[in-house]
Write an enzyme that holds these catalytic residues in place. Structure first.
Site, PDB file in Angstrom:
ATOM      1  N   SER A  77       0.832  -1.198   0.000  1.00 25.00           N
ATOM      2  CA  SER A  77       0.000   0.000   0.000  1.00 25.00           C
ATOM      3  C   SER A  77       0.878   1.263   0.000  1.00 25.00           C
ATOM      4  O   SER A  77       1.640   1.463  -0.934  1.00 25.00           O
ATOM      5  CB  SER A  77      -0.964  -0.044   1.195  1.00 25.00           C
ATOM      6  OG  SER A  77      -2.038   0.840   1.016  1.00 25.00           O
ATOM      7  N   HIS A 227      -7.344  -6.206   0.639  1.00 21.29           N
ATOM      8  CA  HIS A 227      -6.189  -5.303   0.664  1.00 21.29           C
ATOM      9  C   HIS A 227      -5.088  -5.801   1.598  1.00 21.29           C
ATOM     10  O   HIS A 227      -3.910  -5.623   1.318  1.00 21.29           O
ATOM     11  CB  HIS A 227      -6.658  -3.907   1.085  1.00 21.29           C
ATOM     12  CG  HIS A 227      -5.595  -2.865   1.024  1.00 21.29           C
ATOM     13  ND1 HIS A 227      -4.891  -2.583  -0.132  1.00 21.29           N
ATOM     14  CD2 HIS A 227      -5.106  -2.010   1.985  1.00 21.29           C
ATOM     15  CE1 HIS A 227      -4.020  -1.611   0.114  1.00 21.29           C
ATOM     16  NE2 HIS A 227      -4.126  -1.253   1.378  1.00 21.29           N
TER      17      HIS A 227
END
Length: 248
Positions: A77, A227
């Site tokens: 990320s 995620h």
């Protein structure tokens, strides 16, 4: 930890080095692992300067301090954008690059509710972690996300609570996290983009930008993962990382 070619792992927003500890434990037989707290996170210094250029320079300084000439890098990320920035600015320092569930494009701000919840916690007057979680629950419904965020709630020297993250700077400069990579740069060495099958962070429309900036890249999706793919499917992530880095 470990032995072999250096692999430097960089966490995401609101995270810390220990998010990747269990993954690193499985890779230490093959690589020397460096788990990094990025600036304004974990045990690293707090600073008003907080951009991807700053965080990439932190990695370059770390390599210099540790006597590392080149290394493999993996970032998740926000950490993925940090290692992309380093690879694009200083390609000679990077052997192979792994980017976990983030693309090089611009992302609009989408952490407002988290920041509202964290800023609602009166950290200086806090009596217990339970009190902090009760307040945060008014903003964040998912228990796992609350537990992840509260890992950044530490103890101060006086026995009270403090944030390990630099909450004021992150709140003020959160837009920096969505910044796109330099479209005029490119990194030609082997690169793996590793997305979560159930995540919307790397879309089909991102492939063109990925291939332009990272022409020697390929994209895979980890099945049954969102995620937080390294937490949801650690075995698949470990096998994917090991296979990619060992490939000649």
């Amino acid at each position: 930890m470990g032995a072999g070619k250096p692999l430097i792992i960089v966490h995401g927003l609101f995270g810390s080095a220990d998010n990747w500890f269990s993954i690193a434990r499985e890779l230490e037989k093959n690589f020397t692992l460096y788990l990094v707290d990025q600036r304004n996170h974990g045990d690293s210094p707090h600073t008003a300067d907080w951009t991807y250029a700053d965080m990439a320079e932190d990695l370059r300084e770390l390599m210099s301090d540790e006597g590392i000439s080149t290394a493999n890098f993996m970032g998740h990320s926000m950490g993925g954008k940090t290692v992309m920035t380093l690879a694009l600015k200083h390609p000679g320092l990077v052997d192979k690059l792994i980017v976990a569930d983030i693309a090089p494009r611009f992302y609009p701000i989408h952490h407002q509710r988290i920041l509202e919840g964290l800023n609602a916690i009166p950290v200086n007057d806090l009596k217990s972690r339970k009190e902090a979680e009760d307040i945060l629950a008014q903003y964040i419904q998912t228990p796992g996300i609350r537990q992840f965020l509260l890992k950044s709630l530490g103890r101060g020297d006086n026995g009270g609570f403090k944030w390990k993250v630099n909450l004021p700077v992150i709140t003020e400069k959160i837009a920096n996290v969505g910044e796109a990579m330099d479209a005029n740069a490119h990194f030609d060495k082997p690169t793996l983009f590793m997305g979560g099958e159930n995540s919307d962070y790397i879309l089909e429309t991102d492939k063109k930008d990925i291939e332009q900036l990272f022409p020697s890249s390929h994209l895979i999706y980890i099945k049954n993962a969102g995620h937080w793919l390294h937490a949801e499917q650690p075995a698949a992530v470990i096998e994917t990382v090991r296979s990619f880095l060992n490939k000649t």
